[in-house]
Design a protein around this motif. Structure first.
Motif, PDB file in Angstrom:
ATOM      1  N   SER A 188       0.845  -1.191   0.000  1.00  0.00           N
ATOM      2  CA  SER A 188       0.000   0.000   0.000  1.00  0.00           C
ATOM      3  C   SER A 188       0.876   1.234   0.000  1.00  0.00           C
ATOM      4  CB  SER A 188      -0.957   0.011   1.187  1.00  0.00           C
ATOM      5  OG  SER A 188      -0.250   0.142   2.391  1.00  0.00           O
ATOM      6  N   GLU A 189       0.323   2.298  -0.557  1.00  0.00           N
ATOM      7  CA  GLU A 189       0.988   3.597  -0.581  1.00  0.00           C
ATOM      8  C   GLU A 189       0.010   4.635  -0.061  1.00  0.00           C
ATOM      9  OE1 GLU A 189       2.535   4.820  -4.360  1.00  0.00           O
ATOM     10  OE2 GLU A 189       3.779   3.030  -4.567  1.00  0.00           O
ATOM     11  N   ASN A 190       0.564   5.718   0.457  1.00  0.00           N
ATOM     12  CA  ASN A 190      -0.232   6.871   0.865  1.00  0.00           C
ATOM     13  C   ASN A 190      -0.082   7.955  -0.194  1.00  0.00           C
ATOM     14  OD1 ASN A 190      -0.605   5.483   3.234  1.00  0.00           O
ATOM     15  ND2 ASN A 190       0.713   6.802   4.446  1.00  0.00           N
ATOM     16  N   LEU A 191      -1.176   8.606  -0.490  1.00  0.00           N
ATOM     17  CA  LEU A 191      -1.155   9.728  -1.422  1.00  0.00           C
ATOM     18  C   LEU A 191      -1.886  10.889  -0.772  1.00  0.00           C
ATOM     19  CD1 LEU A 191      -0.437  10.643  -4.337  1.00  0.00           C
ATOM     20  CD2 LEU A 191      -2.731   9.906  -4.986  1.00  0.00           C
ATOM     21  N   LEU A 192      -1.247  12.046  -0.730  1.00  0.00           N
ATOM     22  CA  LEU A 192      -1.859  13.265  -0.209  1.00  0.00           C
ATOM     23  C   LEU A 192      -2.165  14.171  -1.385  1.00  0.00           C
ATOM     24  CD1 LEU A 192      -2.637  15.308   2.025  1.00  0.00           C
ATOM     25  CD2 LEU A 192      -0.246  16.036   2.020  1.00  0.00           C
ATOM     26  N   LEU A 193      -3.441  14.499  -1.556  1.00  0.00           N
ATOM     27  CA  LEU A 193      -3.872  15.371  -2.637  1.00  0.00           C
ATOM     28  C   LEU A 193      -4.268  16.730  -2.084  1.00  0.00           C
ATOM     29  CD1 LEU A 193      -6.276  12.894  -4.461  1.00  0.00           C
ATOM     30  CD2 LEU A 193      -3.928  13.424  -5.090  1.00  0.00           C
ATOM     31  N   ARG A 194      -3.805  17.801  -2.744  1.00  0.00           N
ATOM     32  CA  ARG A 194      -4.273  19.158  -2.444  1.00  0.00           C
ATOM     33  C   ARG A 194      -5.343  19.465  -3.475  1.00  0.00           C
ATOM     34  NH1 ARG A 194      -3.445  22.136   1.553  1.00  0.00           N
ATOM     35  NH2 ARG A 194      -3.101  23.976   0.330  1.00  0.00           N
ATOM     36  N   ILE A 195      -6.562  19.721  -3.000  1.00  0.00           N
ATOM     37  CA  ILE A 195      -7.714  19.841  -3.884  1.00  0.00           C
ATOM     38  C   ILE A 195      -8.368  21.208  -3.727  1.00  0.00           C
ATOM     39  CG2 ILE A 195      -9.968  18.863  -4.465  1.00  0.00           C
ATOM     40  CD1 ILE A 195      -8.951  16.235  -3.166  1.00  0.00           C
ATOM     41  N   GLU A 196      -8.668  21.852  -4.872  1.00  0.00           N
ATOM     42  CA  GLU A 196      -9.427  23.106  -4.859  1.00  0.00           C
ATOM     43  C   GLU A 196     -10.860  22.812  -5.245  1.00  0.00           C
ATOM     44  OE1 GLU A 196      -7.908  26.193  -7.319  1.00  0.00           O
ATOM     45  OE2 GLU A 196      -6.235  26.610  -5.980  1.00  0.00           O
ATOM     46  N   GLY A 197     -11.783  23.490  -4.619  1.00  0.00           N
ATOM     47  CA  GLY A 197     -13.184  23.369  -4.996  1.00  0.00           C
ATOM     48  C   GLY A 197     -14.050  22.705  -3.944  1.00  0.00           C
ATOM     49  N   ILE A 198     -13.450  22.277  -2.837  1.00  0.00           N
ATOM     50  CA  ILE A 198     -14.246  21.699  -1.751  1.00  0.00           C
ATOM     51  C   ILE A 198     -14.764  22.867  -0.914  1.00  0.00           C
ATOM     52  CG2 ILE A 198     -14.239  20.198   0.278  1.00  0.00           C
ATOM     53  CD1 ILE A 198     -11.942  18.645  -1.000  1.00  0.00           C
ATOM     54  N   ARG A 199     -16.054  23.176  -1.094  1.00  0.00           N
ATOM     55  CA  ARG A 199     -16.620  24.349  -0.441  1.00  0.00           C
ATOM     56  C   ARG A 199     -17.670  24.009   0.606  1.00  0.00           C
ATOM     57  NH1 ARG A 199     -14.978  25.741  -5.366  1.00  0.00           N
ATOM     58  NH2 ARG A 199     -14.104  27.788  -5.740  1.00  0.00           N
ATOM     59  N   GLU A 257     -12.364  14.523 -12.685  1.00  0.00           N
ATOM     60  CA  GLU A 257     -13.598  14.244 -13.430  1.00  0.00           C
ATOM     61  C   GLU A 257     -14.835  14.589 -12.612  1.00  0.00           C
ATOM     62  OE1 GLU A 257     -13.448  10.210 -14.877  1.00  0.00           O
ATOM     63  OE2 GLU A 257     -11.654  10.637 -16.067  1.00  0.00           O
ATOM     64  N   ALA A 258     -14.712  14.582 -11.290  1.00  0.00           N
ATOM     65  CA  ALA A 258     -15.829  14.968 -10.422  1.00  0.00           C
ATOM     66  C   ALA A 258     -15.985  16.486 -10.342  1.00  0.00           C
ATOM     67  CB  ALA A 258     -15.637  14.376  -9.026  1.00  0.00           C
ATOM     68  N   GLY A 259     -15.074  17.229 -10.967  1.00  0.00           N
ATOM     69  CA  GLY A 259     -15.215  18.683 -11.033  1.00  0.00           C
ATOM     70  C   GLY A 259     -14.320  19.473 -10.104  1.00  0.00           C
ATOM     71  N   TYR A 260     -13.329  18.823  -9.516  1.00  0.00           N
ATOM     72  CA  TYR A 260     -12.417  19.494  -8.594  1.00  0.00           C
ATOM     73  C   TYR A 260     -11.034  19.615  -9.244  1.00  0.00           C
ATOM     74  CZ  TYR A 260     -16.216  18.343  -5.505  1.00  0.00           C
ATOM     75  OH  TYR A 260     -17.456  18.234  -4.957  1.00  0.00           O
ATOM     76  N   THR A 261     -10.229  20.506  -8.727  1.00  0.00           N
ATOM     77  CA  THR A 261      -8.877  20.711  -9.254  1.00  0.00           C
ATOM     78  C   THR A 261      -7.869  20.148  -8.272  1.00  0.00           C
ATOM     79  OG1 THR A 261      -9.594  22.747 -10.321  1.00  0.00           O
ATOM     80  CG2 THR A 261      -7.231  22.457 -10.030  1.00  0.00           C
ATOM     81  N   VAL A 262      -7.013  19.266  -8.763  1.00  0.00           N
ATOM     82  CA  VAL A 262      -5.923  18.742  -7.945  1.00  0.00           C
ATOM     83  C   VAL A 262      -4.715  19.628  -8.188  1.00  0.00           C
ATOM     84  CG1 VAL A 262      -4.421  16.764  -7.474  1.00  0.00           C
ATOM     85  CG2 VAL A 262      -6.827  16.384  -8.030  1.00  0.00           C
ATOM     86  N   LYS A 263      -4.306  20.368  -7.147  1.00  0.00           N
ATOM     87  CA  LYS A 263      -3.210  21.325  -7.283  1.00  0.00           C
ATOM     88  C   LYS A 263      -1.845  20.678  -7.123  1.00  0.00           C
ATOM     89  CE  LYS A 263      -3.772  25.130  -7.909  1.00  0.00           C
ATOM     90  NZ  LYS A 263      -3.872  25.808  -9.170  1.00  0.00           N
ATOM     91  N   ARG A 264      -1.755  19.751  -6.185  1.00  0.00           N
ATOM     92  CA  ARG A 264      -0.484  19.081  -5.901  1.00  0.00           C
ATOM     93  C   ARG A 264      -0.783  17.730  -5.331  1.00  0.00           C
ATOM     94  NH1 ARG A 264       2.166  23.163  -2.062  1.00  0.00           N
ATOM     95  NH2 ARG A 264       1.366  24.896  -3.209  1.00  0.00           N
ATOM     96  N   PHE A 265       0.203  16.856  -5.428  1.00  0.00           N
ATOM     97  CA  PHE A 265       0.058  15.566  -4.770  1.00  0.00           C
ATOM     98  C   PHE A 265       1.417  15.121  -4.268  1.00  0.00           C
ATOM     99  CE2 PHE A 265       0.649  14.821  -9.255  1.00  0.00           C
ATOM    100  CZ  PHE A 265       1.592  13.818  -9.328  1.00  0.00           C
TER     101      PHE A 265
END
Length: 75
Positions: free
Chosen positions: A3-14, A64-72
């Motif tokens: 398993s791996e961990n992934l941290l996503l920075r997401i814009e659009g979660i309001r 695809e769900a409509g959010y922007t992934v800024k960094r990971f």
């Protein structure tokens, strides 16, 4: 099975609905074992099996769900 961990920075979660949508989108992907979405920080931590799921699939699902992934970040 690793398993791996992934941290996503997401814009659009309001809202709480946005947070829950991102969580569900990620949880529904084969190979994902755990998801935590922090709407205030705009982050999602995903634990997944890289042999079953490429990290690009996780990022693309959020976009695809409509959010922007800024960094990971992988850890």
């Amino acid at each position: 099975m690793g398993s791996e961990n992934l941290l996503l920075r997401i814009e659009g979660i309001r809202s709480e609905d946005d947070r829950l949508e991102v969580k569900k989108v990620l949880e529904d992907i084969n190979g994902v074992s755990w998801v935590c979405v922090d709407g205030t920080a705009g982050t999602a931590v995903v634990i997944f099996d890289p042999e079953l799921t490429p990290q690009d699939e996780l990022i693309n699902a959020v976009m695809e769900a409509g959010y922007t992934v800024k960094r990971f970040f992988n850890s």
